[in-house]
Design an enzyme around this catalytic site. Sequence first.
Site, PDB file in Angstrom:
ATOM      1  N   GLU A   1      39.366  40.772  37.034  1.00  0.00           N
ATOM      2  CA  GLU A   1      40.509  39.466  36.463  1.00  0.00           C
ATOM      3  C   GLU A   1      41.843  39.287  35.872  1.00  0.00           C
ATOM      4  O   GLU A   1      42.099  40.726  35.406  1.00  0.00           O
ATOM      5  CB  GLU A   1      39.140  38.875  35.698  1.00  0.00           C
ATOM      6  CG  GLU A   1      38.849  39.573  34.238  1.00  0.00           C
ATOM      7  CD  GLU A   1      39.566  39.038  33.417  1.00  0.00           C
ATOM      8  OE1 GLU A   1      40.776  38.227  33.466  1.00  0.00           O
ATOM      9  OE2 GLU A   1      40.425  39.945  31.722  1.00  0.00           O
TER      10      GLU A   1
ATOM     11  N   SER B   1      39.435  40.180  28.192  1.00  0.00           N
ATOM     12  CA  SER B   1      39.986  40.619  28.098  1.00  0.00           C
ATOM     13  C   SER B   1      41.277  41.727  27.547  1.00  0.00           C
ATOM     14  O   SER B   1      40.475  42.583  27.795  1.00  0.00           O
ATOM     15  CB  SER B   1      41.168  38.977  27.546  1.00  0.00           C
ATOM     16  OG  SER B   1      42.120  38.620  27.975  1.00  0.00           O
TER      17      SER B   1
ATOM     18  N   HIS C   1      38.691  34.053  32.857  1.00  0.00           N
ATOM     19  CA  HIS C   1      39.217  33.787  31.078  1.00  0.00           C
ATOM     20  C   HIS C   1      39.522  32.043  32.535  1.00  0.00           C
ATOM     21  O   HIS C   1      39.895  31.218  32.835  1.00  0.00           O
ATOM     22  CB  HIS C   1      40.888  33.341  31.460  1.00  0.00           C
ATOM     23  CG  HIS C   1      41.390  34.449  30.626  1.00  0.00           C
ATOM     24  ND1 HIS C   1      41.130  35.874  31.295  1.00  0.00           N
ATOM     25  CD2 HIS C   1      41.710  34.880  29.429  1.00  0.00           C
ATOM     26  CE1 HIS C   1      41.669  36.667  30.345  1.00  0.00           C
ATOM     27  NE2 HIS C   1      42.006  36.067  29.170  1.00  0.00           N
TER      28      HIS C   1
END
Length: 308
Positions: free
Chosen positions: A212, A114, A282
Amino acid sequence: MSVPYTTPPSLAPGARVALLAPAGPLADKADLDRAEQNARALGWEPHAYPHALARDGYLAGDDASRLADLNAAIRDPRIDGIWCLRGGYGVMRILSAIDYDSLRRAPKAIIGFSDITALHLAVRARCDLMSYHGPNARAELTPFSRESLARAAGATGATSVARDPFAGAPPLTWLQEGHAAGPLEGGNLALLCSLIGTPYAARLDGAILVLEDVNEPLYRIDRMLRQLILTGALGRLSGLCFGAFTDRGDESDAAPGALDVLFAEAAAHVRGPVVSSAPVGHVPDQWTLPLGGRAELSPDRGLALVVR
């Protein structure tokens, strides 16, 4: 272009791992307790850093505190690896003051995802160092995620098969067939785009790019992919791999399959293979990606690590 990235030492059983929060804050001490349990379950010795539980609004303490923990772990010869506690936001704020010289002299494994994408890209840009896009330390690790992380970062055997972090995943969805070979790169799409034009930008020439994101509505995903198209970055790739794009909000005004349409539009600008449905992002079950490691993407093998 294939850059010979330095591989950090494996995190064998007994490795001393720093637990720190360079971005967003933990919810409570239970997060830190879980992180310590995760490290021990992998055979590692956890060392929580002083500001691990700090909070300054949406940050895990002020910039100086988060930087102090990270640089202390980088400089400490007793620490073998750095496992970031969570993502959120904040790594970009401290990139210019990280002690890259010390990390270059004594490479260490860095794990997280992330917002930690910013740190991954920076250590390759400044140190030519491989790092691990994998679960953050506070996560509730599924058996799949734990196994992939152990294979990627741990001493799990002498053969490349034993180290393969991509084993056991569902088949990828092929948007464009072909064969690609090159260093793995990528992570969070928003962070990758935010660093374009900075000294910490991703090196994408010849790379297999994995993307992502979370909490980004379709129009923002569209905008970021369009940025990669307009810069010409996608045309320089060896291959492209889409992971999970979760929690996109209200899509009541979007046509069915709109995300797939965006992926297809991006694929048209890539000369090599393009896949989606990779367990990255995630999601509970996620691969650990050895970013900077040389990999192949092909219909017969899927995504496979060639050189750590």
